[in-house]
Design a protein around this motif. Structure first.
Motif, short mmCIF file in Angstrom:
data_model
loop_
_atom_site.label_atom_id
_atom_site.label_comp_id
_atom_site.label_asym_id
_atom_site.label_seq_id
_atom_site.Cartn_x
_atom_site.Cartn_y
_atom_site.Cartn_z
N GLY A 54 -0.61 -5.21 -5.31
CA GLY A 54 0.26 -6.37 -4.86
C GLY A 54 1.56 -5.47 -3.86
N GLY A 55 0.83 -3.85 -3.51
CA GLY A 55 1.72 -3.25 -2.23
C GLY A 55 3.00 -2.62 -3.03
N SER A 56 3.23 -2.50 -4.38
CA SER A 56 4.61 -2.16 -4.48
C SER A 56 4.48 0.05 -5.21
N ASN A 57 3.10 0.38 -4.22
CA ASN A 57 3.13 1.20 -5.09
C ASN A 57 2.90 2.05 -3.10
N LEU A 58 2.76 1.58 -1.96
CA LEU A 58 2.57 2.21 -0.46
C LEU A 58 3.36 2.40 0.49
N ILE A 59 2.83 3.51 1.26
CA ILE A 59 3.77 3.65 1.95
C ILE A 59 2.76 3.58 3.03
N LEU A 60 2.95 2.26 4.00
CA LEU A 60 2.19 1.60 4.74
C LEU A 60 3.00 1.97 6.31
#
Ligand code: FAD
Ligand code: EPU
Length: 341
Positions: A54-60
């Motif tokens: 879900g992309g809730s723990n990423l720094i892209l």
């Protein structure tokens, strides 16, 4: 099922910090067979793979070359195993919070304290998600996946996952090596309330159901944590630091009210949110980023910022905490696709 690879795919709506990011290639397999084909294709072409939940723990960072795979299969199944215990098998693409609520509604015990944690089930073992006195490792039996280098199926027992506080083998020897396909969890049909964290016990009735506990956790979280759909964030931006007893004693003699939580013998966990708060940084803003007004451990993105700017902002906060308390803060979300500054 066919393999539909999209190119130049915009991921800015696929990460809860809403950082601008484009994936050179992206695929969302709707069954495990398509996932295996996607991995085989990436191996043939030597594309680096990022498995996205879900992309809730990423720094892209702004661009990801290679292939982003976001598992979209999301079935789950219950099976009685022995008196009082039920085996839950759940696929990677299932929304974690929806699973928690589905189990609580069936009066099954084990997941209720983990309500409202964003993201997908496949990501839950990576940092051994935890909240309100419970960690995934308390109820997980096994993790199934596909090895991204070898292309073969792999299974990890709970012991093999080497779980710790916000930690697992998937952050060390197996970092970026496995696409998790499904989890095996063990739930209880008998009451097992865990109410030791904070004021949880005070906020529920005498004989709470899993649903009542889940709803209480939701209400507690909503009081302080910003909803990423409204104010983009990645939850806690730093892990709570674990220091040795001597260091904790020195700090406690100066700050007797400092929250502290004994871990294994000689190790004390401190509250990073408190440390940041004490530096006077709660509500602090610079450019596109800020420290949340109600929870200093959460950094928020007010729009128009980049991952590089966020890292500079976060490093400034960690520096203030280090200078004042001599405590090092480690970032919790995984940074990917960023150029070194
Ligand atoms: P992503 O952000 O997409 O990915 C995170 C990592 O997992 C990446 O390394 C990614 O490559 C990897 N990954 C994802 N899916 C797979 C897969 N199928 N196979 C292999 N690797 C995979 N965390 C807590 O522990 N406790 C909390 O209380 C909590 N509260 C939060 C509150 C808010 C408001 C927010 C925004 C975040 C919070 N988090 C919390 C952090 C986050 O929700 C969890 O870490 C969650 O498990 C991340 O899931 P995700 O699907 O969004 O993973
Ligand atoms: N505190 C302050 N000021 C703040 C924030 C916190 O003084 O601005 C104090 C609180 O008063 C309390 C202590 O710090 O005494 C701990 O605060 P809280 O209970 O809010 O929890 P936390 O340590 O900040 C951790 C997890 C959360 C999880 C909650 C509940 C980490 C890094 N964070 O936060 O997980 O939901 O406990 O269990 O362990 C996440 O990982 O993304 C996350 C949100």
């Amino acid at each position: 099922m066919t393999l539909e690879i999209q190119t130049e795919h915009d991921l800015s709506g696929f990460n809860t910090l809403r950082l601008p990011c484009v994936a050179a290639r992206y695929v969302a397999p709707t069954d495990p067979g398509v996932l295996t084909s996607a991995i085989a294709l990436a191996r043939r072409n030597d594309w680096p793979v990022l498995v996205l939940g879900g992309g809730s723990n990423l720094i892209l960072g702004e661009r990801l070359d290679g292939l982003v795979i976001q598992p979209a299969f999301q079935r789950w199944q219950l099976e009685p195993i022995r008196k009082g215990r039920v085996k839950l098998t759940v696929e990677a693409g299932m929304n974690w919070h929806r699973l928690v609520m589905a189990m609580a509604e069936q009066d099954l015990w084990g997941l209720e304290n983990l309500a409202l944690i964003p993201g997908h089930c496949g990501a839950a073992p990576i940092q051994n998600i935890g909240a309100y006195g419970v960690e995934l490792s308390d109820i997980l039996d096994a993790v199934h996946g596909v090895d991204l280098q070898e292309g073969c199926e792999v299974v990890f027992s709970r012991d093999e996952c080497a779980f710790g506080y916000r930690d697992s083998i998937f952050k060390h020897a197996m970092e970026g090596r496995v696409a998790i396909t499904h989890l095996e969890l063990s739930l209880s049909t008998q009451a097992q309330p865990k109410l030791e964290y904070g004021d949880l016990a005070r906020r529920v009735g005498n004989e709470p159901t899993p649903l009542e506990i889940a709803n209480t956790v939701i209400a507690t979280r909503q009081e302080k944590l910003p909803d990423p759909a409204v104010l983009p964030n990645a939850g806690s931006f730093f892990k709570n630091p674990v220091v040795n007893a001597a260091k904790a004693d020195r700090l406690l003699s100066k700050y007797p009210d400092m929250p502290h939580f004994p871990q294994s013998p000689g190790e004390i966990k401190l509250a990073a949110g408190w440390l940041i708060d004490q530096c006077g940084l709660k509500g602090y803003r610079k450019g596109a980023f800020g420290v949340h007004e109600k929870q200093a451990l959460v950094l928020v993105h007010r729009g128009g910022g980049s991952a590089q700017e966020l890292m500079v902002f976060a490093d400034g906060i960690a520096r203030d905490v280090l200078e004042r308390f001599g405590v090092v803060l480690e970032k919790e979300p995984r940074a990917i696709g960023l150029h070194p500054t």
